[in-house]
Every structure is written in C-alpha cells, then in structure tokens.
Design an enzyme around this catalytic site. Structure first.
Site, short mmCIF file in Angstrom:
data_model
loop_
_atom_site.label_atom_id
_atom_site.label_comp_id
_atom_site.label_asym_id
_atom_site.label_seq_id
_atom_site.Cartn_x
_atom_site.Cartn_y
_atom_site.Cartn_z
N CYS A 1 -2.99 1.38 6.89
CA CYS A 1 -3.11 0.74 8.21
C CYS A 1 -3.74 1.67 9.23
CB CYS A 1 -1.73 0.30 8.69
SG CYS A 1 -0.52 1.59 8.47
N GLU B 1 5.17 -3.84 12.05
CA GLU B 1 4.25 -2.71 11.80
C GLU B 1 3.04 -3.30 11.10
OE1 GLU B 1 4.74 0.40 12.67
OE2 GLU B 1 6.79 0.18 13.39
N ASN C 1 0.79 -1.25 0.00
CA ASN C 1 0.00 0.00 0.00
C ASN C 1 0.81 1.28 0.00
OD1 ASN C 1 0.74 -0.53 2.63
ND2 ASN C 1 -1.13 0.33 3.50
P1 NAP Z 1 0.57 -9.05 3.74
O1 NAP Z 1 -0.27 -9.94 2.93
O2 NAP Z 1 0.87 -9.43 5.15
O3 NAP Z 1 1.92 -8.87 2.93
C1 NAP Z 1 2.96 -8.06 3.39
C2 NAP Z 1 4.27 -8.60 2.86
O4 NAP Z 1 4.53 -9.88 3.45
C3 NAP Z 1 4.27 -8.84 1.34
O5 NAP Z 1 5.54 -8.54 0.84
C4 NAP Z 1 3.97 -10.32 1.25
O6 NAP Z 1 4.42 -10.92 0.07
C5 NAP Z 1 4.79 -10.83 2.43
N1 NAP Z 1 4.43 -12.15 2.90
C6 NAP Z 1 3.29 -12.85 2.72
N2 NAP Z 1 3.37 -14.04 3.36
C7 NAP Z 1 4.60 -14.09 3.95
C8 NAP Z 1 5.28 -15.06 4.75
N3 NAP Z 1 4.72 -16.20 5.11
N4 NAP Z 1 6.53 -14.77 5.18
C9 NAP Z 1 7.12 -13.61 4.86
N5 NAP Z 1 6.53 -12.65 4.10
C10 NAP Z 1 5.27 -12.90 3.65
O7 NAP Z 1 -0.03 -7.56 3.77
P2 NAP Z 1 -0.54 -6.68 2.54
O8 NAP Z 1 -1.87 -7.17 2.14
O9 NAP Z 1 0.53 -6.54 1.50
O10 NAP Z 1 -0.64 -5.26 3.25
C11 NAP Z 1 -1.73 -4.89 3.99
C12 NAP Z 1 -1.46 -5.00 5.48
O11 NAP Z 1 -0.33 -4.24 5.83
C13 NAP Z 1 -2.61 -4.42 6.27
O12 NAP Z 1 -2.90 -5.26 7.36
C14 NAP Z 1 -2.07 -3.09 6.74
O13 NAP Z 1 -2.69 -2.58 7.89
C15 NAP Z 1 -0.63 -3.42 6.96
N6 NAP Z 1 0.19 -2.20 6.96
C16 NAP Z 1 0.75 -1.77 8.14
C17 NAP Z 1 1.51 -0.60 8.15
C18 NAP Z 1 2.14 -0.07 9.41
O14 NAP Z 1 3.08 0.71 9.32
N7 NAP Z 1 1.67 -0.45 10.59
C19 NAP Z 1 1.70 0.12 6.99
C20 NAP Z 1 1.12 -0.36 5.82
C21 NAP Z 1 0.38 -1.53 5.82
P3 NAP Z 1 3.43 -11.20 -1.18
O15 NAP Z 1 2.97 -9.86 -1.64
O16 NAP Z 1 4.34 -11.88 -2.15
O17 NAP Z 1 2.33 -12.06 -0.65
#
Ligand code: NAP
Length: 452
Positions: free
Chosen positions: A261, A227, A132
């Site tokens: 987030c 995060e 995002n």
């Molecule tokens: P996500 O599905 O958890 O993916 C985040 C990253 O983790 C991606 O690069 C993903 O790769 C990777 N990933 C997936 N499975 C993994 C595993 N088993 N081991 C290691 N890495 C793995 O999250 P998203 O849908 O991209 O992002 C949305 C989430 O991020 C929301 O919950 C949002 O609130 C959170 N967020 C938090 C912050 C903060 O600063 N607190 C900021 C922005 C977003 P792939 O894309 O290849 O699956």
C-alpha cells in the site's frame, strides 16, 4: 490454493460453513467477559510467548508466505521477523499503559471530587486482512486485541489463509483461549456479513479503498477502522544524495512487485538532477532479479493473480498509447513482470492517479519545491510520502503541507517500523495501526469520579 508463481498447489482448505461462522461469532462474544479480565502480566506473557515462537518458526512461516503470496523469500523472512517486533511492541505497551488521574475540583461546586480515566475494550474485533502481508498485517490486528483483552474473529484474504492459520496455532499454544481468536477463511461476501454482525462492535479492515469504504457506509454505528491503498509519491530535491535516493526508490517501488500500500509509485524529481536520477534509477531497477519467490536471489516475484498481471499490462499499454515512454522492464513471464520505469506520464493516466499495486514507477521533473508538494498532494489518497533533501526548511514546509499520515525524510514512502503510528488520510483510510495506536482504537475511555 495455488501458488501465484507456478500454479502449484500450496494447500487445501474447506470454506467454513454458516454454522461454523455463527459458532465463532457467538464464541467470541461469550468469551469477552473472560478475556477482558485476563491480568496485565498474563496478557504480556502471552504476547511475548507468541513472539518467541514466531522467531523460532521464522523459516517455515517465510516459506508459507513465499508459496501462498508469491513473496520473495528474502522479503518473506523480513515479514516474519517484523511480526515478532509487532507482538513485542504490544507486550511492552501492555506493561507501560496507565490511566489518568483527574483533579476535578475546578470550582466550589466540585470540591473534593477527582476522577480516574482508564481505557476499556469495546468488545470483540472483526479483523479483515489482504493478501500482501498475510502474517504481519494479521499480527497488527491480533497483537493489540490481545493486549487490550479483546477476542478476534478474523477473515483473511482467500489467496493467503495459511499464514493466518499458522499464526492462530501459535497464539493458541501461547495460552490465548481458542474461542478468542478464530480464523475464518470465508469469501469476501461472507466476510461482509461477519463485519456487519452487531456482536463484533469493532471492524478493523485492511484492503482496497473500494471494499473498505463500502463497509464503513454499511455499518455507520460501528467503529470501522480502515487501512487502505495509495499511490505514494517521493520527492527527490537537487540537494539530496541522488545515487542513494535512486537505489532506495528502486527498492521501495519494486519490492514485492510493488504490491504494497505504500509502494513508491510517483517520483517527483527536481529538474537539475532529473537526468542523473533517471539514469541511476533505471540502472538500479535493471539490477533487480525477477522470478521464483523461493529463490534467494529474487527481488521481484509474481503478481498475485493472472488477472492482476493482465491489468498491469493493460495499464502500461494505455499509458504508452497516451504518450508515456517506457525506459526499462515490462517483459512478462507468467505472472512475473519485470519492473517498469515510465516517463512523460500525465496526471489523468491510471498509472498516476489510481493505485497501481504492481511494478510500475513513474518519474516526473519539477521546477519549484511548491510545485512538487502540490503534485504529491494531487491524489485522492494520502498514506505516506518520501522526501529526499538536506534542507530543514524544505522538510518543515513538506511536513506542514503534505496531506499524508506520515512523511519519511531521506527515504521512500515504503518505509515502516511496526511500532510507529501508521495509517492514511483522504481515501487511504481512517484510524492508525501500530500496537499502541490500535490499542486506542480498540478501547474507549471510562471515567470514575470520586467524592471524598
Ligand atoms: P481487497 O480485495 O479489498 O481484499 C481485502 C480483504 O477484504 C480480503 O480478505 C477480501 O477477501 C476481503 N473482502 C473482499 N470483499 C469484501 C466485502 N464485501 N466485505 C468484507 N470483506 C471483503 O484487497 P486486496 O486486493 O486483498 O489487497 C490489496 C489492497 O490492500 C490494496 O489496495 C492495498 O493498498 C491495501 N493495503 C493497505 C494496507 C494498509 O495498511 N493501509 C496494507 C496492505 C494492503 P477475499 O480475498 O476473499 O476477496
């Protein structure tokens, strides 16, 4: 890769092989003794040079963000500008940092002893980032790592690797060694193996709670900083400027289709101003333009995938079936869904208790301020909260009571400055970003004791 808006091709990449991944990790480990000794002035100069190039390339980076992430171009330009601020903040922090001098002669046995405490980098960093904020969240991993002299092995989200690759090019052009920042656009599963590699003692993960806490559980001996997500609340009390609060809440709830987030999800409104706020909020929401992210007038672009657009629709249907009322929005065109305002929701509904991460905001009235605080805290998450009031006592009470990483007064929880400490409590994570704070997470104290 394809645009989440219209499915057009935005780029082609080959997934790195296992051999490339191994080379990247080995290279980061091998270059660490060199990067940790890069002098302060050189690290600061590299960070400033990166910021300069990011500024010059703002428009092309913004277009990459708009195409690969479906981020409206206005917001994409802002994200690219924020990345400049992130690197500049790291540069000034490098120059400002000092250690501590400790007088240790606290009793006769330690006469003549004194100490120096400085922070040293722990080792190469494994950074994992979500889709995002594909540029500025990478900046939040990379800038502090360069600042402390640590190499980075970075796995970006599969949907948005192009911004990370563009950043890597800029970082290398600025003089940071190529082996000390490698972007590996691998699958999540392969990312997990990288995160668990013992040669990368720090894991800095931004993404969903599900994946983040899994990684932390799998790597108990590593420093895993998380995060994660949230279902942020804002409280609008009757002494607030209702019109301006409504406008800010519409921006905070629906910018980038709520895919942040800290997007506002739950709005708690003091009953005496509930009707006025509801009407102003619905009017502000209706003014938002949904559509093509490359169009300058667009405020709300597509959901990142068809699966996510389907999920939002099904959560809406479920809420309505359980008694919620939709006041506006909900029309879907492809992956774009017009922003939705819901009332009469219940705490058990997914639109309340889970992270929506889409264009839905709920409005609920409250009678007492204590009740509003209790409902804001009634969540497994705790990233940031917003509070609209003019009353200093209420601000203090909220600051004392709310279980969050940050409280934003007279604005939405969605507000963030890149230099501030940023992170959550409860399921929202552990650790803080913001260059100065991430530099602490990437380093450990080392003590030198002198005897004179
Ligand atoms: P996500 O599905 O958890 O993916 C985040 C990253 O983790 C991606 O690069 C993903 O790769 C990777 N990933 C997936 N499975 C993994 C595993 N088993 N081991 C290691 N890495 C793995 O999250 P998203 O849908 O991209 O992002 C949305 C989430 O991020 C929301 O919950 C949002 O609130 C959170 N967020 C938090 C912050 C903060 O600063 N607190 C900021 C922005 C977003 P792939 O894309 O290849 O699956």
């Amino acid at each position: 890769m394809r645009s989440p808006f219209d499915g057009s091709e935005v780029g082609r990449l080959q997934r790195p092989s296992l051999h490339t991944v191994e080379q990247a990790i080995a290279g980061a480990a091998a270059v660490f003794p060199k990067t940790r000794r890069i002098p302060t002035f050189e690290r600061a100069a590299i960070l400033r040079k990166i910021a300069d190039t990011l500024r010059v390339r703002n428009e092309s980076l913004a277009r990459t963000l708009a195409r690969e992430a479906g981020k409206p171009i206005k917001a994409a330009r802002t994200e690219a500008e924020r990345a400049v601020a992130t690197f500049l903040s790291a540069a000034s922090e490098v120059e400002r940092r000092a250690g501590d001098v400790l007088p240790l002669d606290v009793n006769e046995a330690s006469l003549g002893r004194w100490g120096v405490l400085r922070r040293v980098p722990v080792g190469p960093v494994c950074a994992i980032t979500p889709f995002n904020f594909p540029l500025n969240l990478c900046a939040h991993k990379v800038a502090p790592a360069i600042a402390v002299g640590a190499p980075i092995v970075h796995k970006p989200a599969s949907q948005t690797p192009l911004s990370a690759l563009a950043l890597a090019e800029i970082v290398h052009e600025a003089g940071w060694p190529a082996e000390a920042y490698v972007v590996l656009p691998v699958t999540g599963e392969a990312g997990e193996k990288i995160a668990l590699d013992p040669r990368l003692p720090i894991v800095s993960f931004t993404g969903s709670a599900e994946v983040g806490w899994r990684l932390k559980g799998l790597a108990p001996k590593k420093r895993v900083w998380l995060e994660l997500g949230g279902n942020a609340a804002a409280i609008v009390h009757s002494d607030a400027d209702v019109a301006s609060a409504a406008a800010r809440c519409a921006a905070g709830g629906f910018g980038y289709a709520g895919q942040s987030c800290i997007a506002l999800q739950r709005t708690l409104v003091h009953r005496p101003v509930f009707a006025a706020f509801r009407d102003a909020f619905v009017a502000a929401t209706r003014k938002l333009t949904s559509g093509d992210p490359l169009d300058d007038s667009t405020d709300v672009g597509p959901m990142i995938s068809t699966a996510d657009a389907d999920r939002i629709e099904s959560w809406l249907e479920e809420a309505v079936a359980q008694g919620a009322e939709l006041l506006c929005g909900g029309k879907r065109t492809g992956n774009v869904i017009e922003p939705m305002v819901l009332v009469n929701t219940k705490r058990e509904m997914r639109v309340e208790c889970e992270e929506v991460f889409g264009p839905i905001v709920t409005l609920s009235p409250y009678d007492t301020f204590a009740e509003a605080l209790q409902r804001a805290n009634d969540s497994r998450f705790g990233l940031q909260a917003g509070l609209f009031t003019q009353d200093i006592d209420r601000i203090q009470q909220a600051f004392d009571t709310l279980e969050v990483g940050g409280l934003i007064v007279n604005d939405v929880p969605t507000w963030r400055a890149d230099r501030m400490p940023y992170g959550g409590v409860k399921d929202s994570g552990v650790g803080r970003e913001g260059p100065a704070y991430a530099m602490d997470e990437y380093t450990e104290p080392r003590l030198l004791v002198f005897k004179s």
